[in-house]
Design a protein around this motif. Structure first.
Motif, PDB file in Angstrom:
ATOM      1  N   ILE A   1      -3.553  -4.336   7.045  1.00 16.49           N
ATOM      2  CA  ILE A   1      -3.595  -5.445   6.075  1.00 16.49           C
ATOM      3  C   ILE A   1      -2.639  -6.549   6.511  1.00 16.49           C
ATOM      4  O   ILE A   1      -2.989  -7.728   6.491  1.00 16.49           O
ATOM      5  N   ASN A   2      -1.432  -6.165   6.924  1.00 17.83           N
ATOM      6  CA  ASN A   2      -0.416  -7.153   7.317  1.00 17.83           C
ATOM      7  C   ASN A   2      -0.892  -8.043   8.464  1.00 17.83           C
ATOM      8  O   ASN A   2      -0.629  -9.243   8.465  1.00 17.83           O
ATOM      9  N   VAL A   3      -1.577  -7.431   9.456  1.00 13.85           N
ATOM     10  CA  VAL A   3      -1.987  -8.199  10.629  1.00 13.85           C
ATOM     11  C   VAL A   3      -3.433  -8.664  10.564  1.00 13.85           C
ATOM     12  O   VAL A   3      -3.883  -9.408  11.433  1.00 13.85           O
TER      13      VAL A   3
ATOM     14  N   ILE B   1       0.624   3.983   6.031  1.00 16.44           N
ATOM     15  CA  ILE B   1       1.356   3.001   6.840  1.00 16.44           C
ATOM     16  C   ILE B   1       0.396   2.271   7.773  1.00 16.44           C
ATOM     17  O   ILE B   1       0.458   1.048   7.918  1.00 16.44           O
ATOM     18  N   PHE B   2      -0.523   3.010   8.405  1.00 16.13           N
ATOM     19  CA  PHE B   2      -1.528   2.398   9.261  1.00 16.13           C
ATOM     20  C   PHE B   2      -2.351   1.380   8.475  1.00 16.13           C
ATOM     21  O   PHE B   2      -2.583   0.256   8.935  1.00 16.13           O
ATOM     22  N   ILE B   3      -2.780   1.751   7.266  1.00 17.25           N
ATOM     23  CA  ILE B   3      -3.562   0.847   6.429  1.00 17.25           C
ATOM     24  C   ILE B   3      -2.752  -0.394   6.063  1.00 17.25           C
ATOM     25  O   ILE B   3      -3.250  -1.521   6.146  1.00 17.25           O
ATOM     26  N   GLN B   4      -1.491  -0.214   5.679  1.00 17.42           N
ATOM     27  CA  GLN B   4      -0.640  -1.354   5.321  1.00 17.42           C
ATOM     28  C   GLN B   4      -0.467  -2.288   6.507  1.00 17.42           C
ATOM     29  O   GLN B   4      -0.581  -3.511   6.372  1.00 17.42           O
ATOM     30  N   GLN B   5      -0.232  -1.734   7.692  1.00 20.31           N
ATOM     31  CA  GLN B   5      -0.075  -2.572   8.882  1.00 20.31           C
ATOM     32  C   GLN B   5      -1.370  -3.300   9.212  1.00 20.31           C
ATOM     33  O   GLN B   5      -1.339  -4.453   9.644  1.00 20.31           O
TER      34      GLN B   5
ATOM     35  N   VAL C   1       0.826  -1.210   0.000  1.00 19.23           N
ATOM     36  CA  VAL C   1       0.000   0.000   0.000  1.00 19.23           C
ATOM     37  C   VAL C   1       0.858   1.257   0.000  1.00 19.23           C
ATOM     38  O   VAL C   1       0.543   2.232  -0.680  1.00 19.23           O
ATOM     39  N   VAL C   2       1.924   1.251   0.743  1.00 20.81           N
ATOM     40  CA  VAL C   2       2.751   2.445   0.889  1.00 20.81           C
ATOM     41  C   VAL C   2       3.363   2.873  -0.431  1.00 20.81           C
ATOM     42  O   VAL C   2       3.395   4.055  -0.753  1.00 20.81           O
ATOM     43  N   SER C   3       3.804   1.918  -1.254  1.00 19.17           N
ATOM     44  CA  SER C   3       4.460   2.283  -2.513  1.00 19.17           C
ATOM     45  C   SER C   3       3.563   2.114  -3.737  1.00 19.17           C
ATOM     46  O   SER C   3       3.970   2.448  -4.840  1.00 19.17           O
TER      47      SER C   3
END
Length: 73
Positions: A48-50, A42-46, A4-6
């Motif tokens: 998704i990650n967890v 970054i919050f959104i990516q994290q 998401v970040v990139s």
């Protein structure tokens, strides 16, 4: 899912926030070299990650977070 970040940004997300809170959080993120948009990505990516919120929410801290948020509103 892409990173998401990139990933290319082609969609808009609007958020209503108290201007004083926004200013305060922008200062906090700026100290870490981030814009508010970057921090949200970054919050959104994290999330998704967890597969959920990227931090532990318990009954105790959920009530605390809610109370703090309501005070600021």
């Amino acid at each position: 899912m892409k990173n998401v970040v990139s990933a290319p940004k082609t969609d808009m997300f609007r958020l209503r926030i108290n201007p004083e809170v926004r200013s305060e959080i922008e200062e906090i993120y700026a100290k870490n070299g981030l814009t508010l948009t970057q921090a949200i990505n970054i919050f959104i990516q994290q999330s998704i990650n967890v597969g959920g919120l990227p931090f532990s929410v318990t009954e105790d801290n959920a009530e605390y977070i809610k109370a703090q948020s309501m005070k600021r509103l």
